[in-house]
Design a protein around this motif. Structure first.
Motif, PDB file in Angstrom:
ATOM      1  N   ASP A  96       0.532   2.499  -2.797  1.00 37.15           N
ATOM      2  CA  ASP A  96      -0.742   2.441  -3.530  1.00 37.15           C
ATOM      3  C   ASP A  96      -1.522   3.743  -3.406  1.00 37.15           C
ATOM      4  O   ASP A  96      -2.067   4.249  -4.387  1.00 37.15           O
ATOM      5  CB  ASP A  96      -1.599   1.270  -3.045  1.00 37.15           C
ATOM      6  CG  ASP A  96      -1.038  -0.081  -3.449  1.00 37.15           C
ATOM      7  OD1 ASP A  96      -0.194  -0.125  -4.370  1.00 37.15           O
ATOM      8  OD2 ASP A  96      -1.446  -1.093  -2.859  1.00 37.15           O
ATOM      9  N   GLN A  97      -1.580   4.286  -2.201  1.00 37.41           N
ATOM     10  CA  GLN A  97      -2.360   5.513  -2.008  1.00 37.41           C
ATOM     11  C   GLN A  97      -1.713   6.721  -2.681  1.00 37.41           C
ATOM     12  O   GLN A  97      -2.405   7.561  -3.258  1.00 37.41           O
ATOM     13  CB  GLN A  97      -2.588   5.769  -0.523  1.00 37.41           C
ATOM     14  CG  GLN A  97      -3.557   4.748   0.072  1.00 37.41           C
ATOM     15  CD  GLN A  97      -3.905   5.047   1.502  1.00 37.41           C
ATOM     16  OE1 GLN A  97      -4.190   6.181   1.852  1.00 37.41           O
ATOM     17  NE2 GLN A  97      -3.895   4.020   2.342  1.00 37.41           N
ATOM     18  N   LYS A 100       0.251   6.565  -5.341  1.00 44.75           N
ATOM     19  CA  LYS A 100       0.053   6.324  -6.776  1.00 44.75           C
ATOM     20  C   LYS A 100      -1.340   6.766  -7.209  1.00 44.75           C
ATOM     21  O   LYS A 100      -1.498   7.432  -8.227  1.00 44.75           O
ATOM     22  CB  LYS A 100       0.202   4.827  -7.088  1.00 44.75           C
ATOM     23  CG  LYS A 100       1.544   4.391  -7.494  1.00 44.75           C
ATOM     24  CD  LYS A 100       1.400   2.997  -8.085  1.00 44.75           C
ATOM     25  CE  LYS A 100       2.554   2.130  -7.755  1.00 44.75           C
ATOM     26  NZ  LYS A 100       2.392   0.773  -8.274  1.00 44.75           N
ATOM     27  N   LYS A 101      -2.341   6.371  -6.444  1.00 44.94           N
ATOM     28  CA  LYS A 101      -3.719   6.735  -6.787  1.00 44.94           C
ATOM     29  C   LYS A 101      -3.897   8.248  -6.811  1.00 44.94           C
ATOM     30  O   LYS A 101      -4.596   8.783  -7.670  1.00 44.94           O
ATOM     31  CB  LYS A 101      -4.711   6.089  -5.821  1.00 44.94           C
ATOM     32  CG  LYS A 101      -4.899   4.613  -6.084  1.00 44.94           C
ATOM     33  CD  LYS A 101      -5.878   3.973  -5.142  1.00 44.94           C
ATOM     34  CE  LYS A 101      -5.969   2.486  -5.455  1.00 44.94           C
ATOM     35  NZ  LYS A 101      -6.753   1.737  -4.504  1.00 44.94           N
ATOM     36  N   ILE A 122      -2.198   9.421 -10.038  1.00 51.19           N
ATOM     37  CA  ILE A 122      -2.991   9.023 -11.205  1.00 51.19           C
ATOM     38  C   ILE A 122      -4.246   9.878 -11.328  1.00 51.19           C
ATOM     39  O   ILE A 122      -4.614  10.313 -12.414  1.00 51.19           O
ATOM     40  CB  ILE A 122      -3.341   7.518 -11.129  1.00 51.19           C
ATOM     41  CG1 ILE A 122      -2.078   6.688 -11.327  1.00 51.19           C
ATOM     42  CG2 ILE A 122      -4.399   7.151 -12.158  1.00 51.19           C
ATOM     43  CD1 ILE A 122      -2.226   5.223 -10.962  1.00 51.19           C
ATOM     44  N   SER A 123      -4.897  10.143 -10.196  1.00 50.41           N
ATOM     45  CA  SER A 123      -6.129  10.944 -10.221  1.00 50.41           C
ATOM     46  C   SER A 123      -5.832  12.438 -10.306  1.00 50.41           C
ATOM     47  O   SER A 123      -6.742  13.254 -10.352  1.00 50.41           O
ATOM     48  CB  SER A 123      -6.964  10.658  -8.971  1.00 50.41           C
ATOM     49  OG  SER A 123      -6.321  11.191  -7.823  1.00 50.41           O
ATOM     50  N   ALA A 181      -1.770   3.475 -16.298  1.00 51.12           N
ATOM     51  CA  ALA A 181      -1.983   3.327 -14.854  1.00 51.12           C
ATOM     52  C   ALA A 181      -3.453   3.505 -14.502  1.00 51.12           C
ATOM     53  O   ALA A 181      -3.984   2.763 -13.677  1.00 51.12           O
ATOM     54  CB  ALA A 181      -1.129   4.335 -14.101  1.00 51.12           C
ATOM     55  N   ARG A 182      -4.103   4.480 -15.129  1.00 49.87           N
ATOM     56  CA  ARG A 182      -5.545   4.673 -14.884  1.00 49.87           C
ATOM     57  C   ARG A 182      -6.333   3.454 -15.341  1.00 49.87           C
ATOM     58  O   ARG A 182      -7.241   2.996 -14.652  1.00 49.87           O
ATOM     59  CB  ARG A 182      -6.050   5.925 -15.605  1.00 49.87           C
ATOM     60  CG  ARG A 182      -5.617   7.206 -14.961  1.00 49.87           C
ATOM     61  CD  ARG A 182      -6.248   8.415 -15.668  1.00 49.87           C
ATOM     62  NE  ARG A 182      -5.703   9.633 -15.135  1.00 49.87           N
ATOM     63  CZ  ARG A 182      -4.838  10.420 -15.766  1.00 49.87           C
ATOM     64  NH1 ARG A 182      -4.428  10.125 -16.971  1.00 49.87           N
ATOM     65  NH2 ARG A 182      -4.390  11.517 -15.189  1.00 49.87           N
ATOM     66  N   LYS A 215      -5.269   0.388 -15.635  1.00 48.21           N
ATOM     67  CA  LYS A 215      -5.005  -0.733 -14.724  1.00 48.21           C
ATOM     68  C   LYS A 215      -5.831  -0.584 -13.445  1.00 48.21           C
ATOM     69  O   LYS A 215      -6.378  -1.564 -12.933  1.00 48.21           O
ATOM     70  CB  LYS A 215      -3.514  -0.802 -14.388  1.00 48.21           C
ATOM     71  CG  LYS A 215      -3.160  -1.987 -13.529  1.00 48.21           C
ATOM     72  CD  LYS A 215      -1.671  -2.086 -13.283  1.00 48.21           C
ATOM     73  CE  LYS A 215      -1.407  -3.349 -12.476  1.00 48.21           C
ATOM     74  NZ  LYS A 215      -0.415  -3.157 -11.472  1.00 48.21           N
ATOM     75  N   SER A 216      -5.938   0.629 -12.949  1.00 50.88           N
ATOM     76  CA  SER A 216      -6.721   0.887 -11.745  1.00 50.88           C
ATOM     77  C   SER A 216      -8.191   0.532 -11.963  1.00 50.88           C
ATOM     78  O   SER A 216      -8.826  -0.099 -11.112  1.00 50.88           O
ATOM     79  CB  SER A 216      -6.582   2.353 -11.341  1.00 50.88           C
ATOM     80  OG  SER A 216      -7.402   2.658 -10.246  1.00 50.88           O
ATOM     81  N   GLU A 273      -8.604  -3.231 -12.081  1.00 50.31           N
ATOM     82  CA  GLU A 273      -8.569  -3.806 -10.733  1.00 50.31           C
ATOM     83  C   GLU A 273      -9.906  -3.619 -10.025  1.00 50.31           C
ATOM     84  O   GLU A 273     -10.394  -4.537  -9.363  1.00 50.31           O
ATOM     85  CB  GLU A 273      -7.444  -3.174  -9.912  1.00 50.31           C
ATOM     86  CG  GLU A 273      -6.063  -3.604 -10.343  1.00 50.31           C
ATOM     87  CD  GLU A 273      -4.952  -2.839  -9.631  1.00 50.31           C
ATOM     88  OE1 GLU A 273      -5.249  -1.964  -8.783  1.00 50.31           O
ATOM     89  OE2 GLU A 273      -3.778  -3.119  -9.940  1.00 50.31           O
ATOM     90  N   ASP A 274     -10.514  -2.438 -10.194  1.00 47.41           N
ATOM     91  CA  ASP A 274     -11.816  -2.186  -9.581  1.00 47.41           C
ATOM     92  C   ASP A 274     -12.876  -3.121 -10.148  1.00 47.41           C
ATOM     93  O   ASP A 274     -13.687  -3.679  -9.413  1.00 47.41           O
ATOM     94  CB  ASP A 274     -12.244  -0.728  -9.774  1.00 47.41           C
ATOM     95  CG  ASP A 274     -11.402   0.249  -8.962  1.00 47.41           C
ATOM     96  OD1 ASP A 274     -10.695  -0.196  -8.027  1.00 47.41           O
ATOM     97  OD2 ASP A 274     -11.470   1.457  -9.264  1.00 47.41           O
TER      98      ASP A 274
END
Length: 123
Positions: free
Chosen positions: A19-20, A22-23, A26-27, A87-88, A90-91, A94-95
């Protein structure tokens, strides 16, 4: 690469790692083509099993976030723009979902939640 693992979390260590990373991809903190630390190096830095790191890297590769070149290392995969946008999105979803769940848990109504969102959007 900045990774913080929570050993007391119910989320397995390899999933936290996935997860980290991926983030960060993505960022765009981790750039396309950038090399990730070797399995052994990251395992040593985080004081976890190399098998855990390998499992995380394998999962990231399955999902198309990284590419492993045997004998050379693991690199951030060339970005598929559509995949990156999704992906962004989806992130963000989720937030929002977590924020709405938290608001409901303290007794806020759907309208109160909408009002807060409207106020924040105006800022």
């Amino acid at each position: 690469m900045h990774i913080i693992l929570n050993n007391s979390s119910m989320i397995p260590i390899y999933e936290q790692l996935v997860d980290q990373i991926k983030k960060q991809i993505i960022s765009e903190t981790l750039q396309e083509g950038e090399g990730l630390p070797s399995v052994r190096k990251l395992a040593g830095t985080l004081k976890i099993s190399a098998l855990t790191v390998k499992k995380a890297y394998d999962r990231l590769e399955e999902e198309g976030f990284v590419v492993t070149v045997h004998g050379k290392g693991t690199y951030v995969a060339p970005t598929n723009r559509a995949m990156a946008v999704e992906a962004r999105r989806k992130s963000v979803e989720e937030d929002f979902s977590n924020a709405i769940e938290k608001a409901r848990s303290v007794g806020m109504s759907p309208q109160e939640i909408r009002d807060i969102i409207e106020i924040l959007l105006e800022e």
